[in-house]
Design an enzyme around this catalytic site. Structure first.
Site, PDB file in Angstrom:
ATOM      1  N   GLU A 283      42.909  97.186  75.088  1.00 19.24           N
ATOM      2  CA  GLU A 283      43.276  97.910  76.312  1.00 19.24           C
ATOM      3  C   GLU A 283      42.047  98.333  77.121  1.00 19.24           C
ATOM      4  OE1 GLU A 283      47.584  99.799  75.003  1.00 19.24           O
ATOM      5  OE2 GLU A 283      45.820 101.105  74.942  1.00 19.24           O
TER       6      GLU A 283
ATOM      7  N   GLU B 287      51.871  94.850  72.472  1.00 16.01           N
ATOM      8  CA  GLU B 287      52.297  96.183  72.057  1.00 16.01           C
ATOM      9  C   GLU B 287      53.500  96.634  72.877  1.00 16.01           C
ATOM     10  OE1 GLU B 287      49.562  99.441  72.092  1.00 16.01           O
ATOM     11  OE2 GLU B 287      47.890  98.252  71.325  1.00 16.01           O
TER      12      GLU B 287
END
Length: 666
Positions: free
Chosen positions: A147, A304
Site C-alpha cells: 500500500e 485485500e
C-alpha cells in the site's frame, strides 16, 4: 497465471504466532480451499535484526511448510515497515509533515520517500530476499512493499525539497518555463534560483495551485521510483517471477496516479474496503473493480478486503448475512482472478487486533469461517472463468490530475467533489446493467460508442483533442460541468467556459453560479438541479433542459450538439438522481448501448458479463430482498451448482449469487 483457477487466500503473518500454530494454519487453509497467501509483509525487524545481518530461518520454514501443503506464496519485501534500529541510526529518514513536525517511528510507513538511507536499506533487503528465494518452489509472485503512500504519500523535509527541485528541473528544464507554468507573477512568487523552491508547506494564505498540483505529481512519482527500484532488484534475481504491489482504488485514497503505475507491474493488484456509512456499498465495489480492471487492461487480483469489520473507521460494523460472499463474487465479476483478505488469522495484539480475518477470534465455530469455506468452494467451481475478459462499449474518463486539481482550495465551490460526481454518473449505468471501462483522456476510444467525462476540470490539449475527435468521428461524448476549465498547468482556458470543450459542445458560458448546500433549482423536465449552475449561451447546440426557477430561469441546463459524425452533450448542472438516470439512459439508448442482460425492474439484480474463448459467464447478484428471475441461454449451466438451468431461465434468491455459463461459438 500465478495459480490454477482463481487464487484464494490472504495476508499470512505466522511470525505473530507460536510455531506450533502453523500446522493448524495450513490444515485449515486446505479445508477452506486457500491456494495462495501473501507472506513477509511486515517482517523486516525479524529478518534483519541489525543492519546487514539476516536471519531467514523462520521464513525458510514457513515457505517450506506452505509448499509441502500445496499453497503458493506471494512473497513480500517488508519495506513498508522499517525496524526501530533503522530509525535510531537514520533519524533523518523520518518524515516531516506540512507544519514542519518530524514524525516518530512506532507504526508503519514512517519514512521519507526521498530518503537515500531508506532507499539503500529497502533495496538491500529486497536483493537479499530475491537472491535467496528466486528459485523457491513456493514463490509464485513478488509482493513489493505494501500500500504505497497509505500513510506517507507526502514528506516536507529538506531532502524531499531537494528531490522536488530535481523533479521540477526534469519537467521544465529551466526556471523561466517553471515560472510561466506556475504563473508566479501572481503574489510576487517569481523564482530566480532553484533553491528558492520549497514544498507547499503550511503558509499564511492559499498556496499556488500549480505548485500544489506539481507537488502531488512529484509525490506519486517519487513513490513509484521506489517501487520500480525494488522491482528491478527482484527482476535481476528472478526474471521469471512476476511482481505486483497492492493499489488502493477505494473511496478514501487518491495519492497516486495509477495510470502511471499500472504499466510498471507484471500483475495489477488492489486493496478495497467498504465505507461503513455507504448504504449501497455494492456500487462502490463495482466502480472500483471496473477501474482496476481498466488499469490492468484485463484480469487483476484483489489483494485485500475484509471478511467482516475493519478497525480504522469511526464505527466498525460486521458484514451482514451473505455479504462476504456477494462482495467477493462481485469483484470476480468485475475481472478479479484472485480473492484475498487481510488477514488469514485475526491478530490478538497490535494496531489491527480488531480487524476481521478469514479465521476470526472465535475460531472455526463462527459464521465467518463457514462463509470462508463456502467461498473457497465457489471459487474452485469458477476456475474456468480465470483469464476471461469484460467487454464494454461505454467509457468513463478518469484522471488523477483532474481529481487533484478540482479539489485544490479556492474553487468556485468546495462542495464539488470528484468521486461524488463520477459515482453519480456511474450509478445509473450500474443499475441498468451497462458494462463500463474507465479510461484516461488520452486512451484509444475506437471500441466505444459512448464516452462520459463527468468531472474533467483539468485536461491537456492532447486529451481534449482525443475526446472531441471521438465525437466528431461518430461517437457520443457527454461532458459534465466545470470540465475543460484549465490546462495541464492549472491555467484557466480563456474565452468562456467550458474551455477546451466549447466548440464541440456548441455552448459558451460566461459565468458560473454554484448553489449553496440545500439549494436547488427547477428543471423543465420536472426534475431539480443542485450543486452547480451556469449561464449557458447556445452556440450551435440545442437546449434539452432549462432552468425553471432562480435567476437563470429559461437558461439551458442540458444541451445536445451534433458534431461532425457524432454528438456532444453538456450537463451544465447536477440533476437529481432520478433525472440524471433518465437522461443518461436516453443518451446511451440513442448511442446504441445495451445492458449486459435485461433484469426485472426494481429487483436490484446486478448483471455482469465476463467473456471467455468459448463461453460467456454471466454473474447475477441479487442485492434485493426477494427472489428474482432472469432469462438466459437454453444451453446455460449454473457453474456454482453444476446443474443446467431450466427452460432458459434462472432464479436468484434474495441476497444470493448465480454464475451462469452460456456456450458461445468461437
Amino acid at each position: 497465471m500465478i495459480t490454477e483457477g482463481i487464487a484464494y487466500g490472504g495476508d499470512y503473518n505466522p511470525e505473530q504466532w507460536p510455531e506450533e500454530v502453523w500446522a493448524e494454519d495450513v490444515r485449515l487453509m486446505r479445508e477452506a480451499g486457500v491456494n495462495m497467501v501473501s507472506v513477509n509483509i511486515f517482517a523486516w525487524a525479524l529478518l534483519e535484526p541489525r543492519e546487514g545481518e539476516y536471519d531467514f530461518s523462520r521464513l525458510d520454514r514457513i515457505l517450506a511448510l506452505l509448499h509441502e501443503h500445496g499453497i503458493a506464496a506471494d512473497l513480500a519485501t517488508p519495506t513498508a515497515a522499517p525496524p526501530a534500529w533503522f530509525f535510531r541510526e537514520h533519524p533523518e529518514a523520518l518524515p516531516v509533515d506540512k507544519d514542519g513536525r518530524r514524525l516518530s517511528y512506532g507504526s508503519r510507513q514512517t519514512f521519507c520517500p526521498s530518503s537515500p538511507a531508506y532507499r539503500e536499506a529497502a533495496l538491500r533487503i529486497a536483493r537479499a530476499l530475491g537472491e535467496r528465494y528466486a528459485d523457491h518452489p513456493a514463490v509464485v509472485m513478488w509482493h513489493i512493499h505494501n500500500e504505497y503512500g497509505c500513510h506517507n504519500a507526502e514528506c516536507y523535509c529538506e531532502v524531499s525539497a531537494e528531490a522536488f527541485r530535481v523533479w521540477l528541473r526534469s519537467r521544465y528544464g529551466d526556471l523561466e518555463a517553471l515560472n510561466h507554468a506556475w504563473g508566479t507573477t501572481f503574489w510576487s512568487q517569481w523564482y530566480y534560483d532553484w533553491d528558492e523552491i520549497i514544498p507547499p508547506r503550511a503558509t499564511g494564505a492559499v498556496p499556488n495551485p500549480t505548485h500544489q498540483l506539481d507537488w502531488r505529481r512529484f509525490c506519486s512519482d517519487e513513490l513509484l521510483a521506489l517501487c520500480k527500484a525494488e522491482r528491478e532488484v527482484l527482476r535481476e534475481a528472478a526474471p521469471s517471477v512476476p511482481a505486483t504491489t497492492n493499489f488502493m482504488v477505494m473511496y478514501n485514497f487518491d495519492a497516486l496516479d495509477y495510470w502511471r503505475w499500472a504499466p510498471e507491474l507484471d500483475v495489477v493488484s488492489n486493496d478495497h474496503y467498504l465505507r461503513s456509512t455507504d448504504p449501497e456499498s455494492q456500487i462502490d465495489i463495482a466502480l472500483s473493480g471496473d477501474l482496476v480492471r481498466s488499469l490492468a487492461g484485463g484480469p487483476w487480483l484483489l489483494m485485500e478486503h475484509s471478511t467482516g469489520a475493519v478497525n480504522w473507521q469511526p464505527v466498525n460494523r460486521a458484514k451482514t448475512a451473505g455479504e462476504l460472499r456477494r462482495n467477493a463474487l462481485a469483484h470476480v465479476a468485475r475481472g478479479a482472478d484472485g480473492i484475498a483478505y487481510f488477514q488469514w488469522r485475526a491478530a490478538k495484539a497490535g494496531a489491527e487486533q480488531w480487524h476481521s480475518a478469514m479465521l476470526p477470534h472465535a475460531g472455526t465455530d463462527s459464521q465467518i469461517w463457514r462463509d470462508v469455506v463456502t467461498l473457497g468452494a465457489d471459487l474452485k467451481a469458477l476456475a474456468e472463468v480465470r483469464g476471461s475478459t469484460s467487454p464494454a462499449s461505454v467509457a468513463v474518463v478518469w484522471d488523477w490530475n483532474a481529481r487533484w486539481a478540482l479539489e485544490l482550495p479556492s474553487q468556485p465551490s468546495e462542495s464539488v467533489r470528484y468521486l461524488d460526481l463520477v459515482r453519480a454518473w456511474y450509478e445509473p449505468l450500474w443499475r441498468s446493467g451497462v458494462a463500463v471501462d474507465f479510461v484516461p483522456p488520452s486512451a484509444d476510444l475506437s471500441r466505444y460508442r459512448l464516452v462520459l467525462a463527468p468531472a474533467l476540470y483539468l485536461v491537456d490539449d492532447e486529451g481534449a483533442e482525443n475526446l472531441t475527435g471521438f465525437a466528431s468521428g461518430g461517437g457520443t461524448l457527454v461532458v459534465g460541468f466545470h470540465s475543460g476549465a484549465v490546462d495541464t498547468n492549472c491555467h484557466v482556458r480563456l474565452g468562456g467556459y467550458p474551455g477546451a470543450f466549447r466548440e464541440p459542445l456548441g455552448v459558451r458560458t460566461d459565468e458560473v453560479f454554484p448553489l449553496l448546500p440545500g439549494e436547488s433549482l427547477g428543471l423543465s423536465d420536472g426534475g431539480t438541479a443542485s450543486l452547480w449552475s451556469e449561464r449557458v449561451h447556445l452556440a450551435g447546440a440545442e437546449a434539452v433542459t432549462s432552468y425553471t426557477s432562480g435567476p437563470l430561469a429559461g437558461v439551458p441546463a442540458v444541451t445536445r450538439h451534433p458534431y461532425g459524425e457524432g454528438v456532444a452533450w453538456y450537463l451544465a448542472t447536477h440533476p437529481d438522481p432520478h433525472t440524471l438516470a433518465a437522461l443518461l439512459n436516453r443518451i446511451r439508448t440513442e448511442a446504441g448501448v445495451e445492458p449486459v442482460r435485461e433484469t426485472p425492474e426494481g429487483m436490484e439484480v446486478e448483471a455482469v458479463l465476463r467473456r471467455g474463448t468459448g463461453a460467456d459467464y454471466l454473474f447475477l447478484i441479487n442485492h434485493g430482498g426477494q427472489e428474482a428471475e432472469v432469462e438466459v441461454s437454453a444451453e446455460a449451466t449454473d457453474l456454482l451448482t453444476g446443474r443446467p438451468t431450466k427452460d432458459g431461465k434462472v432464479s436468484i434468491a434474495a441476497g444470493d449469487v448465480v454464475v451462469v455459463r452460456e456456450p458461445r461459438s468461437r
